[in-house]
Design a protein around this motif. Sequence first.
Motif, PDB file in Angstrom:
ATOM      1  N   ASP A 118      43.278  34.323  34.885  1.00  4.96           N
ATOM      2  CA  ASP A 118      43.233  34.802  36.277  1.00  4.96           C
ATOM      3  C   ASP A 118      42.403  33.870  37.155  1.00  4.96           C
ATOM      4  N   TYR A 122      43.558  31.978  40.430  1.00  3.06           N
ATOM      5  CA  TYR A 122      42.831  32.054  41.695  1.00  3.06           C
ATOM      6  C   TYR A 122      42.604  30.656  42.284  1.00  3.06           C
ATOM      7  N   THR A 132      46.235  35.073  50.018  1.00  3.56           N
ATOM      8  CA  THR A 132      45.913  36.219  49.163  1.00  3.56           C
ATOM      9  C   THR A 132      44.860  35.884  48.111  1.00  3.56           C
ATOM     10  N   VAL A 135      41.536  38.163  48.091  1.00  2.00           N
ATOM     11  CA  VAL A 135      41.773  39.515  47.559  1.00  2.00           C
ATOM     12  C   VAL A 135      42.014  39.436  46.054  1.00  2.00           C
ATOM     13  N   PHE A 136      42.771  38.435  45.627  1.00  5.55           N
ATOM     14  CA  PHE A 136      43.070  38.275  44.199  1.00  5.55           C
ATOM     15  C   PHE A 136      41.790  38.106  43.387  1.00  5.55           C
ATOM     16  N   GLN A 138      38.731  39.013  44.099  1.00  8.09           N
ATOM     17  CA  GLN A 138      37.933  40.243  44.097  1.00  8.09           C
ATOM     18  C   GLN A 138      38.459  41.217  43.049  1.00  8.09           C
ATOM     19  N   GLU A 139      39.770  41.346  42.953  1.00 10.31           N
ATOM     20  CA  GLU A 139      40.371  42.219  41.938  1.00 10.31           C
ATOM     21  C   GLU A 139      40.139  41.655  40.538  1.00 10.31           C
ATOM     22  N   ALA A 140      40.239  40.329  40.405  1.00  7.66           N
ATOM     23  CA  ALA A 140      40.029  39.690  39.100  1.00  7.66           C
ATOM     24  C   ALA A 140      38.591  39.869  38.619  1.00  7.66           C
ATOM     25  N   VAL A 142      36.597  42.408  39.260  1.00  2.00           N
ATOM     26  CA  VAL A 142      36.452  43.799  38.800  1.00  2.00           C
ATOM     27  C   VAL A 142      37.047  43.941  37.398  1.00  2.00           C
ATOM     28  N   ALA A 143      38.233  43.381  37.194  1.00  2.00           N
ATOM     29  CA  ALA A 143      38.864  43.434  35.870  1.00  2.00           C
ATOM     30  C   ALA A 143      38.031  42.671  34.839  1.00  2.00           C
ATOM     31  N   GLU A 146      35.070  44.659  33.414  1.00  5.26           N
ATOM     32  CA  GLU A 146      35.456  45.640  32.390  1.00  5.26           C
ATOM     33  C   GLU A 146      35.748  44.961  31.053  1.00  5.26           C
ATOM     34  N   ASN A 172      29.930  41.612  41.587  1.00  8.81           N
ATOM     35  CA  ASN A 172      30.527  42.901  41.937  1.00  8.81           C
ATOM     36  C   ASN A 172      29.531  43.922  42.471  1.00  8.81           C
TER      37      ASN A 172
END
Length: 186
Positions: A118, A122, A132, A135-136, A138-140, A142-143, A146, A172
């Motif tokens: 990812d 990016y 994008t 945004v990509f 930021q989501e990556a 968070v993932a 985890e 994060n």
Amino acid sequence: NDENSSTTENADLNNIKDSFKRYLSLASGRMKYSVKSDSASYYYILGRHQIMDEGRYGQAEASYRKALDFDPDFLICQAVLGRLTLDDAERVEIYQNVEIERGSLPPDEEELLGVYHDFVQYTNRRESGDTTARVFIQEALVAAEEVFRNIIHKYPEEPWVKGEYVEFLNSNHGPGTALDSLASLT
């Protein structure tokens, strides 16, 4: 001066070898990577040490390349190199190669590969001007938090995965959460 430089290089090499031996001696709490060559593993670990412990990105990139000389199919190493290379065409090629091979690794390693992959995606998006990309990532992130939380609790002796996990927490949630977790993980 050449003699002092040689002595320093030998001391550095001995320190690296000692670090590698310590890393391997704690194998019970370490993740096992799908790698076909001890030399590839050595240079991958050396690269991790160079980048995470010493901040030497150029040397780490050279070590990852050397690891791939010994095992060109070492997917985690490919993805990590993809995060470092400044060559846009090479990065796109690495991304495409890893994309083709996704799903071929054991589950834990596949999860890590997904995060690194990812980040390569990016960088490719950002460098191509894709709007994008922000945004990509930021989501990556968070993932990634985890995935790395699960990995570090399963493999508590993975120092560089632990370090990256703390970096994701900082990105994060800020430094307070990152420092709290760092204190409890070390």
